[in-house]
Every structure is written in C-alpha cells, then in structure tokens.
Scaffold this motif. Sequence first.
Motif, short mmCIF file in Angstrom:
data_model
loop_
_atom_site.label_atom_id
_atom_site.label_comp_id
_atom_site.label_asym_id
_atom_site.label_seq_id
_atom_site.Cartn_x
_atom_site.Cartn_y
_atom_site.Cartn_z
N GLN A 97 68.46 40.13 52.48
CA GLN A 97 69.72 40.81 52.18
C GLN A 97 69.48 42.25 51.73
O GLN A 97 70.21 43.17 52.10
CB GLN A 97 70.48 40.04 51.09
N ALA A 98 68.43 42.45 50.93
CA ALA A 98 68.09 43.80 50.46
C ALA A 98 67.60 44.67 51.62
O ALA A 98 67.91 45.86 51.68
CB ALA A 98 67.02 43.72 49.37
N ILE A 99 66.85 44.07 52.53
CA ILE A 99 66.37 44.81 53.71
C ILE A 99 67.54 45.26 54.57
O ILE A 99 67.57 46.39 55.08
CB ILE A 99 65.40 43.93 54.53
N LEU A 100 68.52 44.37 54.71
CA LEU A 100 69.70 44.70 55.51
C LEU A 100 70.43 45.92 54.94
O LEU A 100 70.98 46.73 55.68
CB LEU A 100 70.63 43.48 55.55
N LYS A 101 70.42 46.06 53.63
CA LYS A 101 71.06 47.21 52.99
C LYS A 101 70.21 48.48 53.12
O LYS A 101 70.74 49.59 53.19
CB LYS A 101 71.30 46.93 51.51
N ALA A 102 68.89 48.31 53.16
CA ALA A 102 67.98 49.46 53.19
C ALA A 102 67.80 50.06 54.59
O ALA A 102 67.55 51.26 54.73
CB ALA A 102 66.62 49.06 52.63
N LEU A 103 67.91 49.24 55.62
CA LEU A 103 67.63 49.70 56.98
C LEU A 103 68.51 50.86 57.45
O LEU A 103 68.00 51.77 58.12
CB LEU A 103 67.73 48.52 57.96
N PRO A 104 69.82 50.88 57.16
CA PRO A 104 70.64 52.02 57.62
C PRO A 104 70.13 53.36 57.11
O PRO A 104 70.13 54.35 57.86
CB PRO A 104 72.03 51.69 57.07
N GLU A 105 69.69 53.42 55.86
CA GLU A 105 69.17 54.68 55.32
C GLU A 105 67.87 55.07 56.02
O GLU A 105 67.66 56.25 56.34
CB GLU A 105 68.92 54.55 53.82
N MET A 106 67.01 54.10 56.27
CA MET A 106 65.76 54.40 56.96
C MET A 106 66.03 54.87 58.37
O MET A 106 65.37 55.80 58.87
CB MET A 106 64.86 53.15 56.97
N ARG A 107 67.01 54.28 59.02
CA ARG A 107 67.38 54.72 60.38
C ARG A 107 67.93 56.14 60.37
O ARG A 107 67.60 56.95 61.22
CB ARG A 107 68.42 53.76 60.96
N THR A 108 68.76 56.46 59.37
CA THR A 108 69.36 57.79 59.27
C THR A 108 68.31 58.88 59.11
O THR A 108 68.44 59.97 59.69
CB THR A 108 70.33 57.85 58.07
N HIS A 109 67.26 58.59 58.36
CA HIS A 109 66.24 59.61 58.08
C HIS A 109 65.10 59.62 59.09
O HIS A 109 64.20 60.48 58.99
CB HIS A 109 65.68 59.40 56.67
N ALA A 110 65.11 58.70 60.04
CA ALA A 110 64.07 58.70 61.08
C ALA A 110 64.31 59.88 62.03
O ALA A 110 65.45 60.25 62.31
CB ALA A 110 64.09 57.38 61.84
N THR A 139 62.58 60.41 65.35
CA THR A 139 62.60 60.07 66.77
C THR A 139 63.65 59.01 67.08
O THR A 139 63.92 58.13 66.26
CB THR A 139 61.23 59.56 67.23
N GLN A 140 64.18 59.10 68.27
CA GLN A 140 65.19 58.12 68.70
C GLN A 140 64.57 56.73 68.79
O GLN A 140 65.22 55.73 68.49
CB GLN A 140 65.77 58.53 70.05
N GLU A 141 63.30 56.68 69.18
CA GLU A 141 62.62 55.39 69.34
C GLU A 141 62.54 54.65 68.01
O GLU A 141 62.79 53.44 67.95
CB GLU A 141 61.21 55.64 69.90
N LEU A 142 62.22 55.36 66.96
CA LEU A 142 62.14 54.72 65.64
C LEU A 142 63.52 54.36 65.12
O LEU A 142 63.71 53.30 64.51
CB LEU A 142 61.42 55.63 64.64
N GLN A 143 64.50 55.21 65.38
CA GLN A 143 65.88 54.91 64.99
C GLN A 143 66.34 53.61 65.64
O GLN A 143 66.95 52.76 64.99
CB GLN A 143 66.79 56.06 65.39
N GLU A 144 66.04 53.47 66.92
CA GLU A 144 66.43 52.26 67.65
C GLU A 144 65.68 51.03 67.14
O GLU A 144 66.25 49.92 67.09
CB GLU A 144 66.19 52.46 69.14
N ALA A 145 64.44 51.22 66.75
CA ALA A 145 63.65 50.09 66.21
C ALA A 145 64.28 49.57 64.92
O ALA A 145 64.39 48.36 64.71
CB ALA A 145 62.21 50.53 65.97
N PHE A 146 64.69 50.49 64.05
CA PHE A 146 65.34 50.09 62.80
C PHE A 146 66.70 49.43 63.08
O PHE A 146 67.09 48.46 62.41
CB PHE A 146 65.53 51.30 61.88
N GLU A 147 67.41 49.97 64.06
CA GLU A 147 68.71 49.39 64.41
C GLU A 147 68.54 47.98 64.97
O GLU A 147 69.31 47.07 64.62
CB GLU A 147 69.40 50.29 65.45
N ASP A 148 67.55 47.78 65.82
CA ASP A 148 67.28 46.45 66.37
C ASP A 148 66.91 45.45 65.27
O ASP A 148 67.30 44.29 65.32
CB ASP A 148 66.14 46.53 67.41
N HIS A 149 66.15 45.95 64.29
CA HIS A 149 65.72 45.04 63.23
C HIS A 149 66.88 44.65 62.31
O HIS A 149 66.84 43.60 61.67
CB HIS A 149 64.59 45.66 62.40
#
Length: 254
Positions: free
Chosen positions: A33-46, A48-58
């Motif tokens: 549950q905590a990871i689900l909350k943290a992933l959007p911020e990590m995606r925003t600050h990534a 490359t598009q590839e890493l952004q998509e990896a965080f979104e997929d996860h």
Amino acid sequence: MKAVKKQSNSNKGEQEFEKLYHTLLKGIFHTEQAILKALPEMRTHATTQELQEAFEDHEIVTRKQIMRLERIFKTLNIDAKSEKCEIMDTYSKMVQKLLRETKDHSMVRDAGLIVIAQQIEHYEIATYGGLLQFALALNDHKSASLLEESLEEEEQTDMDLTEIAERDINLESAEEEEEEEDDDQEDANDKNDADHKNEGSPYRTDYSGNPADTEDSEKVKKNQKNFEERTATGSPTLKSSAKGAAAISKNKAK
C-alpha cells in the motif's frame, strides 16, 4: 502422558508458526500500500520515458498484488487493517534525499531512482519468497499459488529495472558526470586566467625581448615616451644630435 505433552508442544509450535505467517502477510500488505502511494512521485521525477513507464507498469502490478493479499486474508479469516509501514518510511526518506542532491531531468537522478526501486524490489522478493515457504509448510496451497505469482512479478520487475540501467541510464549518467566535471574544470581555468590578468604578471618582456620586472619595464616605456615628445617639440639638443648623426652618415657614404 509424554505423548500428550509432546503433541501439545507440537500444536503450540504450529500455532506460533502460523501466527508469524499472518504477521508477515500483514506486513507485506502494508508495504504494498505504501509503495502504491510512493510510485507516482517516483514516476514524476524520472527523466527517461522508459523509466517512467516502468514505474507506471509497476503501479498496475502492485494493485494486483494487493488484491491477491486481500484474497488470502479472506481465505484465512485475517483482518488486515491499514498500518504505517516503517520500511517504506525509510525508502521515502532516501527518495527525498536523492531529489535534493541531484539535478532535475538528469540521468544521474534516474540511476539513483533505479537503485532505490531495486532495493524495494529485493525486500519484496525476500518477503514473498519466505511467505511462499510458510504457506507450503502449512499446506496452504491456495495462498502459496497466489504468493508465487507475486514473487515472479517482483523478480521480473527487478530484471526490467536492471536492463534499463545497464542499457542506457548508467552509461549516460556517467558521461553526464564527466561533462559536468569538464565544465567545472574549464570554469576554474577561466577564473584563474582572469585572476592572473587582473593582478598582472610578475614578469614582462622589455624591448630587447628579455624578461624584466614590471618596474623596469615601466621605466623603459616612460623614457621612450619622453624621447618621442622631445623630438616632436624640436628640442635643440635632440636636433643637434640628429644633425650630427646625419653628417656622420653622409661622410661615411662619401
């Protein structure tokens, strides 16, 4: 009597084992549950598009894992209330520190985000792997099957992040660091040149081409200037000297 006591100890041990199993299940549930909350911020600050998509997929994968855990809780009649996850508190602080110490839209930041994400993945892999063994030991095969799915997903995510890092980000971030170091060195050299220019060099070249200190050089310049001014204003001494020099030159020519 001894057999009864042995059976009692065995049951007690099994109950403690099962209790620990349930505790670990609740722990990974709170972590997800905590990871689900943290992933959007990590995606925003990534970057490359590839890493952004990896965080979104996860994010999608994490939602599925939470749903699997809820199914396990229902089967085992466990009440899993939402609790604060100390593990993710630590990782969240690491992310915030990384964001402070790296530049926006830099490959170095992406490299750091991948390291933290993989640290989280390794924690999840270890947890799901352990829970799978607990489930099998307790003959909870239905839960074991669900836990194995989540384990395989975490392992795949870890491999995907490694591939992204090895293929692009780590190399580019290293080149980015080298360019920044070169720029810093160039700026330092320019500053040193400017400082030397402002202060003046301790040595200069006189009119004969030999090194002379600043004071002697200034005297030579001053004497030359005085000579030129006196010649221009028609000084008798200089005119006489000039005529004498001309006569000597004429006689030599004859």
